[in-house]
Motif scaffolding. Structure first.
Motif, PDB file in Angstrom:
ATOM      1  N   GLY A  11     -14.752  44.576  -9.124  1.00 66.41           N
ATOM      2  CA  GLY A  11     -15.677  44.386  -8.004  1.00 66.41           C
ATOM      3  C   GLY A  11     -15.669  42.936  -7.547  1.00 66.41           C
ATOM      4  O   GLY A  11     -16.002  42.037  -8.308  1.00 66.41           O
ATOM      5  N   GLY A  13     -17.448  41.513  -4.956  1.00 67.23           N
ATOM      6  CA  GLY A  13     -18.544  41.170  -4.040  1.00 67.23           C
ATOM      7  C   GLY A  13     -19.113  39.819  -4.448  1.00 67.23           C
ATOM      8  O   GLY A  13     -18.429  39.008  -5.078  1.00 67.23           O
ATOM      9  N   PHE A  14     -20.380  39.592  -4.107  1.00 67.84           N
ATOM     10  CA  PHE A  14     -20.986  38.281  -4.414  1.00 67.84           C
ATOM     11  C   PHE A  14     -20.939  37.970  -5.911  1.00 67.84           C
ATOM     12  O   PHE A  14     -20.640  36.844  -6.306  1.00 67.84           O
ATOM     13  N   GLY A  15     -21.228  38.983  -6.754  1.00 68.21           N
ATOM     14  CA  GLY A  15     -21.261  38.755  -8.200  1.00 68.21           C
ATOM     15  C   GLY A  15     -19.874  38.512  -8.772  1.00 68.21           C
ATOM     16  O   GLY A  15     -19.634  37.514  -9.471  1.00 68.21           O
ATOM     17  N   ASP A  36     -10.597  45.379  -6.868  1.00 62.27           N
ATOM     18  CA  ASP A  36     -11.565  45.895  -5.888  1.00 62.27           C
ATOM     19  C   ASP A  36     -10.958  47.078  -5.137  1.00 62.27           C
ATOM     20  O   ASP A  36      -9.739  47.221  -5.057  1.00 62.27           O
ATOM     21  N   LEU A  37     -11.846  47.876  -4.559  1.00 62.17           N
ATOM     22  CA  LEU A  37     -11.426  49.028  -3.754  1.00 62.17           C
ATOM     23  C   LEU A  37     -10.652  48.586  -2.515  1.00 62.17           C
ATOM     24  O   LEU A  37      -9.796  49.304  -2.020  1.00 62.17           O
ATOM     25  N   LYS A  38     -11.016  47.439  -1.991  1.00 57.26           N
ATOM     26  CA  LYS A  38     -10.418  46.951  -0.749  1.00 57.26           C
ATOM     27  C   LYS A  38      -9.861  45.551  -0.979  1.00 57.26           C
ATOM     28  O   LYS A  38     -10.182  44.941  -1.995  1.00 57.26           O
ATOM     29  N   THR A  44     -21.947  40.670   3.413  1.00 56.72           N
ATOM     30  CA  THR A  44     -22.937  41.651   3.911  1.00 56.72           C
ATOM     31  C   THR A  44     -24.120  41.056   4.679  1.00 56.72           C
ATOM     32  O   THR A  44     -24.583  41.672   5.640  1.00 56.72           O
ATOM     33  N   ILE A  80     -11.609  51.873  -9.830  1.00 53.44           N
ATOM     34  CA  ILE A  80     -11.733  52.122 -11.267  1.00 53.44           C
ATOM     35  C   ILE A  80     -12.731  53.258 -11.439  1.00 53.44           C
ATOM     36  O   ILE A  80     -13.894  53.149 -11.018  1.00 53.44           O
ATOM     37  N   THR A 106     -19.580  46.097  -9.659  1.00 53.79           N
ATOM     38  CA  THR A 106     -19.281  47.076  -8.604  1.00 53.79           C
ATOM     39  C   THR A 106     -20.462  47.320  -7.650  1.00 53.79           C
ATOM     40  O   THR A 106     -20.385  48.177  -6.774  1.00 53.79           O
ATOM     41  N   GLY A 107     -21.548  46.586  -7.825  1.00 54.88           N
ATOM     42  CA  GLY A 107     -22.627  46.570  -6.828  1.00 54.88           C
ATOM     43  C   GLY A 107     -23.398  47.859  -6.676  1.00 54.88           C
ATOM     44  O   GLY A 107     -23.665  48.576  -7.645  1.00 54.88           O
ATOM     45  N   GLY A 294     -24.686  41.308 -10.717  1.00 57.42           N
ATOM     46  CA  GLY A 294     -24.951  41.811  -9.367  1.00 57.42           C
ATOM     47  C   GLY A 294     -25.950  42.955  -9.306  1.00 57.42           C
ATOM     48  O   GLY A 294     -26.769  43.152 -10.197  1.00 57.42           O
ATOM     49  N   ASP A 295     -25.827  43.724  -8.239  1.00 58.63           N
ATOM     50  CA  ASP A 295     -26.809  44.766  -7.914  1.00 58.63           C
ATOM     51  C   ASP A 295     -26.965  45.835  -8.990  1.00 58.63           C
ATOM     52  O   ASP A 295     -27.973  46.536  -9.022  1.00 58.63           O
ATOM     53  N   ASP A 303     -29.972  41.212  -4.486  1.00 61.11           N
ATOM     54  CA  ASP A 303     -29.595  40.402  -3.329  1.00 61.11           C
ATOM     55  C   ASP A 303     -28.449  39.459  -3.679  1.00 61.11           C
ATOM     56  O   ASP A 303     -28.087  39.288  -4.846  1.00 61.11           O
ATOM     57  N   ALA A 304     -27.896  38.870  -2.633  1.00 57.98           N
ATOM     58  CA  ALA A 304     -26.698  38.041  -2.798  1.00 57.98           C
ATOM     59  C   ALA A 304     -26.995  36.794  -3.634  1.00 57.98           C
ATOM     60  O   ALA A 304     -26.152  36.341  -4.425  1.00 57.98           O
ATOM     61  N   TYR A 368     -25.810  30.302   5.083  1.00 63.78           N
ATOM     62  CA  TYR A 368     -24.752  31.306   5.088  1.00 63.78           C
ATOM     63  C   TYR A 368     -23.398  30.683   5.430  1.00 63.78           C
ATOM     64  O   TYR A 368     -22.372  31.076   4.877  1.00 63.78           O
TER      65      TYR A 368
HETATM   66  C1  LIG Z   1     -26.329  45.463   5.430  1.00 65.30           C
HETATM   67  C2  LIG Z   1     -26.697  44.602   4.260  1.00 65.30           C
HETATM   68  C3  LIG Z   1     -27.324  43.386   4.486  1.00 65.30           C
HETATM   69  C4  LIG Z   1     -27.662  42.572   3.422  1.00 65.30           C
HETATM   70  N1  LIG Z   1     -28.271  41.372   3.693  1.00 65.30           N
HETATM   71  C5  LIG Z   1     -28.561  40.546   2.679  1.00 65.30           C
HETATM   72  C6  LIG Z   1     -29.136  39.282   2.949  1.00 65.30           C
HETATM   73  O1  LIG Z   1     -29.398  38.921   4.092  1.00 65.30           O
HETATM   74  N2  LIG Z   1     -29.389  38.464   1.886  1.00 65.30           N
HETATM   75  C7  LIG Z   1     -29.113  38.829   0.598  1.00 65.30           C
HETATM   76  O2  LIG Z   1     -29.329  38.049  -0.326  1.00 65.30           O
HETATM   77  N3  LIG Z   1     -28.585  40.037   0.315  1.00 65.30           N
HETATM   78  C8  LIG Z   1     -28.297  40.899   1.314  1.00 65.30           C
HETATM   79  N4  LIG Z   1     -27.767  42.132   1.052  1.00 65.30           N
HETATM   80  C9  LIG Z   1     -27.590  42.536  -0.352  1.00 65.30           C
HETATM   81  C10 LIG Z   1     -26.304  41.942  -0.903  1.00 65.30           C
HETATM   82  O3  LIG Z   1     -25.220  42.303  -0.095  1.00 65.30           O
HETATM   83  C11 LIG Z   1     -26.065  42.481  -2.318  1.00 65.30           C
HETATM   84  O4  LIG Z   1     -27.214  42.255  -3.102  1.00 65.30           O
HETATM   85  C12 LIG Z   1     -24.880  41.788  -2.931  1.00 65.30           C
HETATM   86  O5  LIG Z   1     -23.724  42.053  -2.163  1.00 65.30           O
HETATM   87  C13 LIG Z   1     -24.687  42.272  -4.360  1.00 65.30           C
HETATM   88  O6  LIG Z   1     -23.502  41.741  -4.856  1.00 65.30           O
HETATM   89  P1  LIG Z   1     -22.622  42.601  -5.870  1.00 65.30           P
HETATM   90  O7  LIG Z   1     -21.503  41.717  -6.281  1.00 65.30           O
HETATM   91  O8  LIG Z   1     -23.466  43.201  -6.920  1.00 65.30           O
HETATM   92  O9  LIG Z   1     -22.092  43.837  -5.030  1.00 65.30           O
HETATM   93  P2  LIG Z   1     -21.226  43.917  -3.720  1.00 65.30           P
HETATM   94  O10 LIG Z   1     -21.291  42.647  -2.953  1.00 65.30           O
HETATM   95  O11 LIG Z   1     -21.638  45.181  -3.044  1.00 65.30           O
HETATM   96  O12 LIG Z   1     -19.744  44.077  -4.266  1.00 65.30           O
HETATM   97  C14 LIG Z   1     -19.323  45.176  -5.030  1.00 65.30           C
HETATM   98  C15 LIG Z   1     -17.814  45.251  -4.916  1.00 65.30           C
HETATM   99  O13 LIG Z   1     -17.332  46.212  -5.852  1.00 65.30           O
HETATM  100  C16 LIG Z   1     -16.316  46.999  -5.252  1.00 65.30           C
HETATM  101  N5  LIG Z   1     -16.306  48.288  -5.955  1.00 65.30           N
HETATM  102  C17 LIG Z   1     -17.313  49.194  -6.007  1.00 65.30           C
HETATM  103  N6  LIG Z   1     -16.953  50.220  -6.809  1.00 65.30           N
HETATM  104  C18 LIG Z   1     -15.709  49.951  -7.272  1.00 65.30           C
HETATM  105  C19 LIG Z   1     -14.808  50.625  -8.144  1.00 65.30           C
HETATM  106  N7  LIG Z   1     -15.140  51.780  -8.720  1.00 65.30           N
HETATM  107  N8  LIG Z   1     -13.602  50.079  -8.405  1.00 65.30           N
HETATM  108  C20 LIG Z   1     -13.265  48.883  -7.816  1.00 65.30           C
HETATM  109  N9  LIG Z   1     -14.083  48.194  -6.994  1.00 65.30           N
HETATM  110  C21 LIG Z   1     -15.284  48.711  -6.730  1.00 65.30           C
HETATM  111  C22 LIG Z   1     -16.749  47.101  -3.787  1.00 65.30           C
HETATM  112  O14 LIG Z   1     -15.643  47.360  -2.952  1.00 65.30           O
HETATM  113  C23 LIG Z   1     -17.352  45.712  -3.544  1.00 65.30           C
HETATM  114  O15 LIG Z   1     -16.409  44.797  -3.042  1.00 65.30           O
HETATM  115  C24 LIG Z   1     -27.400  42.980   2.091  1.00 65.30           C
HETATM  116  C25 LIG Z   1     -26.766  44.199   1.858  1.00 65.30           C
HETATM  117  C26 LIG Z   1     -26.414  45.008   2.926  1.00 65.30           C
HETATM  118  C27 LIG Z   1     -25.721  46.323   2.665  1.00 65.30           C
END
Ligand SMILES: Cc1cc2nc3c(=O)[nH]c(=O)nc-3n(C[C@H](O)[C@H](O)[C@H](O)COP(=O)(O)OP(=O)(O)OC[C@H]3O[C@@H](n4cnc5c(N)ncnc54)[C@H](O)[C@@H]3O)c2cc1C
Length: 399
Positions: A11, A13-15, A36-38, A44, A80, A106-107, A294-295, A303-304, A368
């Motif tokens: 994953g 993303g931010f984490g 990552d998937l992409k 976000t 995964i 993976t968020g 992360g999430d 959150d991010a 940002y």
């Molecule tokens: C529309 C929107 C607006 C937002 N606005 C804000 C904001 O203004 N401020 C703020 O703080 N937070 C905001 N958030 C929340 C923030 O985006 C999340 O809290 C943050 O992205 C969490 O980070 P993460 O790394 O846990 O997950 P993510 O950033 O979601 O990353 C997860 C990654 O894991 C990958 N993944 C998932 N499953 C798999 C798998 N099985 N195999 C391989 N890869 C996988 C995904 O492709 C993704 O790239 C917003 C969210 C959304 C949807």
């Protein structure tokens, strides 16, 4: 030479991104793999700006290969699905990858609308932002050319959390300051924007002073806030709720998110919301070498800011672990809260003080701006934002 420790991060993303970036700072005897998937990181918090023509869609995404172009990281693209905890192996596209340390990042996935219809769109992926903008422009074109059944245009945003609020107010500003300046029809009084929440208030997890600032903005833009509103069904353009029927040409679904992760054995502890339970050092309970950021982590805000903090914290502690030092405990303390409220206006709270207005919007943008991963994207976003100050936003319909 000592065998390299295999660190696999699932994953980006931010984490996952901040964990990888932190690990790379320390010149470890480790092989780092990011999966990552992409092939890109999605910023976000700026997704609603794609839906409202403020930013081009490619500006909020950055390819991992470019983020890590001079770094020693293996980037793998694929999903995964399962983890073999006993053998310490994960599989991607039929290839087994062994790990010594696995980091799950993976968020969360968007809670989808249980109702289907081409006018109902969630806001989670970049494609959703493009679809929302396209639908807004289709509707405007239909009305402008007299093909819509009425001159009235109705939008509904479902969900009174930060994403719903930012989407609603940015849409309201897009309507007033871009669409209505270019299209001859409809007029401002023909457009209605509803914000629907099942709760008795908006922004329940934010400070009351930010709620107050937000309500003032919703009022200023003429957004119709409907609280205590439970949706029972959606039939075409009709939202059937516990107290009334709301008509909407476009329904933007921002109800919330749910932690997502590959299949794990039942012995792994989860909380009542399905988030993974970790120890003080983000190590998954009942596992020997799996960490989470992360999430999907229980006990942290989704959150991010929290995800980025956890990534840095974990990266530092894994570095300590590999250098045979004791891990250092730190408690998460959010720096503050920020929310954009349409136009050049935002509200924020830090150090016990709440402020709102243009200056806070400038801080929101600057915060940002500095988090966007590459210099190229930073410059491109900065130029877009600058141009938006002097002209209407983009009206290109990329279907
Ligand atoms: C529309 C929107 C607006 C937002 N606005 C804000 C904001 O203004 N401020 C703020 O703080 N937070 C905001 N958030 C929340 C923030 O985006 C999340 O809290 C943050 O992205 C969490 O980070 P993460 O790394 O846990 O997950 P993510 O950033 O979601 O990353 C997860 C990654 O894991 C990958 N993944 C998932 N499953 C798999 C798998 N099985 N195999 C391989 N890869 C996988 C995904 O492709 C993704 O790239 C917003 C969210 C959304 C949807």
């Amino acid at each position: 030479m000592l065998k390299k420790t295999q660190i696999v991060i699932v994953g980006g993303g931010f984490g996952g991104l901040s964990t990888t970036q932190e690990l790379l700072k320390h010149n470890l005897n480790a092989e780092i793999t990011l999966i990552d998937l992409k092939n890109y990181f999605l910023f976000t918090p700026l997704l609603h700006e794609i839906a409202t023509g403020s930013l081009d869609e490619n500006l909020i995404v950055t390819a991992y290969k470019q983020i890590f172009k001079n770094e020693d990281v293996n980037i793998l693209i694929g999903e995964i699905k399962e983890i073999d905890i006993d053998k310490k192996i994960i599989s991607i596209n039929d290839t087994n990858i062994p790990y010594d340390i696995l980091i799950l990042a993976t968020g969360a996935k968007a809670i989808k609308s249980p109702y289907s219809g081409k006018n109902i769109i969630e806001l989670k992926m970049v494609q959703d932002g493009i679809a929302i903008k396209s639908m807004i422009l289709d509707l405007m074109d239909c009305i402008d050319s007299g093909q819509h059944k009425t001159i009235k245009l109705k939008f509904a945003v479902v969900g009174g959390g930060p994403t719903g609020i930012e989407m609603t107010l940015d849409l309201a500003d897009y309507v007033r300051n871009s669409l209505l300046k270019i299209y001859k029809k409809p007029d401002l009084q023909d457009i209605e924007i509803f914000l629907i929440t099942k709760d008795d208030d908006i922004l329940l997890r934010m400070h009351p002073s930010l709620r107050k600032a937000t309500l003032t903005r919703l009022d200023k833009f003429g957004v119709k806030l409907i609280t205590n509103c439970e949706i029972h069904n959606i039939q075409n353009n009709r939202i059937l709720t516990n107290n009334k029927v709301i008509e909407a040409d476009l329904i933007i679904w921002t109800i919330g998110v749910k932690a997502q992760y590959p299949l794990l054995p039942n012995s792994i502890e989860r909380d009542e919301k399905g988030k993974l339970i970790v120890d003080d050092f983000l190590k998954l309970n009942n596992s020997s070498s799996i960490y989470c950021v992360g999430d999907l982590v229980s006990g942290y805000p989704m959150d991010a800011q929290a995800a980025t903090w956890q990534g840095k914290y974990l990266g530092k502690n894994i570095t300590r672990l590999l250098k045979k030092q004791k891990m250092a405990y730190k408690q998460y303390k959010p720096l503050g809260e920020l929310i954009s409220l349409g136009g050049q206006y935002a509200a924020g709270r830090a150090f016990g003080i709440t402020m709102s207005g243009w200056f806070v919007w400038f801080i929101w943008r600057t915060t940002y701006f500095f988090r966007i991963p590459t210099t190229r994207k930073k410059i491109a976003v900065g130029v877009n934002w600058f141009l938006n100050l002097f002209s209407t936003r983009d009206l290109t319909n990329l279907k």
